[in-house]
Write a protein that holds these residues in place. Structure first.
Motif: not given
Length: 404
Positions: A371-372, A374-377
């Motif tokens: 998540k960090q 890919m900056r995906t939530s």
């Protein structure tokens, strides 16, 4: 006392465990008066059942089974002993035992019995067919657990075409349809191992010859699954309880991960340019990994069985979970990353429900890192179904080979 314990374990095994391994003959366990005279088979049934009903006794029964196996090094061995060791190895994940099982099977003539099924001059007696069926079951285990290792059965590919003779035998059983279906499916992965060397996967872009072989193998998996759902039914629907199509959805997705995922074994990019063919194969494998985890997560029966069937049933789960982070590094731009990470979260929950808390924690740590990076939530768990709908339902379609 043991008679009482065994009777209770046998009841639990029959109720919850006998059809977990779809290609193993569930009629093996019906003759209680026979099994009771086979110390190892009776003990293995207690080992398996205890995980569900008496987990505190699991280690004790497992130790008893190990002691009996030790006696086989110098004592007499029969077909029930081979079948019991196969079950024990599958249910407990003791993969080192397979080599010994294979050697004993050869010693008892199981491989010869399998070969004799193709000889029209040999009578297909019940004993011959039973020995052959056990040999083909061993081959099926070998194909499934040794995707990335050498097979324990020598010249395994020579036996696979012969398995279809079970279906025309006067002693054919319902399990034979399932067994042949699994053998046909996993023979595709064996073909992939034989046809595509790791060195051929290294060049970037992928050579046309490799692309053609990967596509042909992937299409072969589609034809296999299409045949099961359109030609074999209802022949494979032979379990005591009603069976749904998802029973074969997991091996279908598993095969697709393996074959298409071979593209991940080479150089992914060169001079900043992506190999679109390679990425397309990896994307298809990622989609299949998501399908596998979704199928397992949405199966109430599968999740109920996990506390005692995890060592066998989670083989495919672990394979999908281990593949997904590596594939995301390559194909993140081509897939719905939020949906993929949601599947990983479901995989972690499956591991936790199976009692593999440490493995589940590692998956969640991996999720946090992804998540960090890919900056995906991650979407809320309740909204995953909306993501599925947005992504379309094509993954669950049975391949329509009439449109090609």
């Amino acid at each position: 006392m043991f008679v009482y314990v065994y009777a209770y374990a046998k009841f639990s095994f029959d109720e919850h465990c006998r059809t977990v391994i779809a290609f193993m003959d569930d009629q093996l366990y019906s003759a209680a008066h026979v099994i009771r005279t086979q110390p190892l088979m009776a003990t293995v049934i207690c080992v398996i059942a205890s995980k569900a009903v008496r987990p505190e006794n699991y280690t004790t029964y497992l130790g008893a089974a190990d002691q009996i196996i030790n006696t086989t090094f110098s004592g007499a061995i029969d077909i029930y002993t081979v079948q019991a060791m196969m079950l024990l190895a599958a249910w407990t994940g003791r993969h080192r035992l397979w080599g010994y099982v294979a050697s004993i099977a050869v010693e008892l003539g199981l491989s010869v019995a399998a070969s004799n099924l193709a000889d029209v001059s040999v009578e297909h007696t019940a004993d011959l067919v039973g020995l052959a069926r056990t040999w083909f079951s061993l081959c099926c285990f070998d194909l499934m657990i040794n995707l990335n290792r050498p097979f324990v059965v020598y010249n395994i590919m020579d036996y696979l075409p012969v398995a279809s003779q079970l279906l025309v035998s006067p002693h054919c059983r319902p399990v034979d349809y399932r067994l042949c279906a699994y053998l046909q499916g996993f023979s595709i992965t064996a073909e992939a191992k034989a046809q595509i060397a790791n060195t051929e996967l290294q060049p970037n872009p992928l050579p046309d010859s490799v692309i053609q072989r990967l596509r042909a193998l992937d299409e072969k998996i589609d034809r296999w699954f299409y045949h099961i759902n359109n030609s074999m039914e209802p022949l494979y629907q032979t379990f005591a309880k009603k069976q749904d199509r998802n029973r074969f959805m997991v091996p279908f997705a598993f095969l697709k991960i393996y074959v298409n995922g071979l593209a991940l074994h080479g150089k992914v990019s060169q001079h900043g340019s992506a190999d679109t063919n390679r990425v397309a194969f990896i994307q298809k494998a990622l989609d299949s990994a998501c399908l596998l985890l979704q199928t397992q997560f949405e199966s109430k029966e599968f999740r109920q069985m996990l506390p005692y069937s995890g060592d066998y049933n989670l083989v495919t789960t672990y394979y999908a979970i281990e593949f997904m982070p590596k594939a995301l590094e390559v194909a993140s731009a081509a897939v719905n990353c939020g949906l993929v990470l949601s599947r990983l979260r479901q995989g972690a929950q499956l591991l936790e429900e199976a009692g593999a808390a440490e493995s589940a924690s590692k998956v969640r740590d991996e999720l946090h890192m992804l998540k960090q990076v890919m900056r995906t939530s991650l979407p809320p768990e309740g909204l995953v179904a909306d993501l599925d709908q947005a992504a379309g339902e094509s993954l669950f379609d049975i391949p329509n080979l009439l449109d090609g």
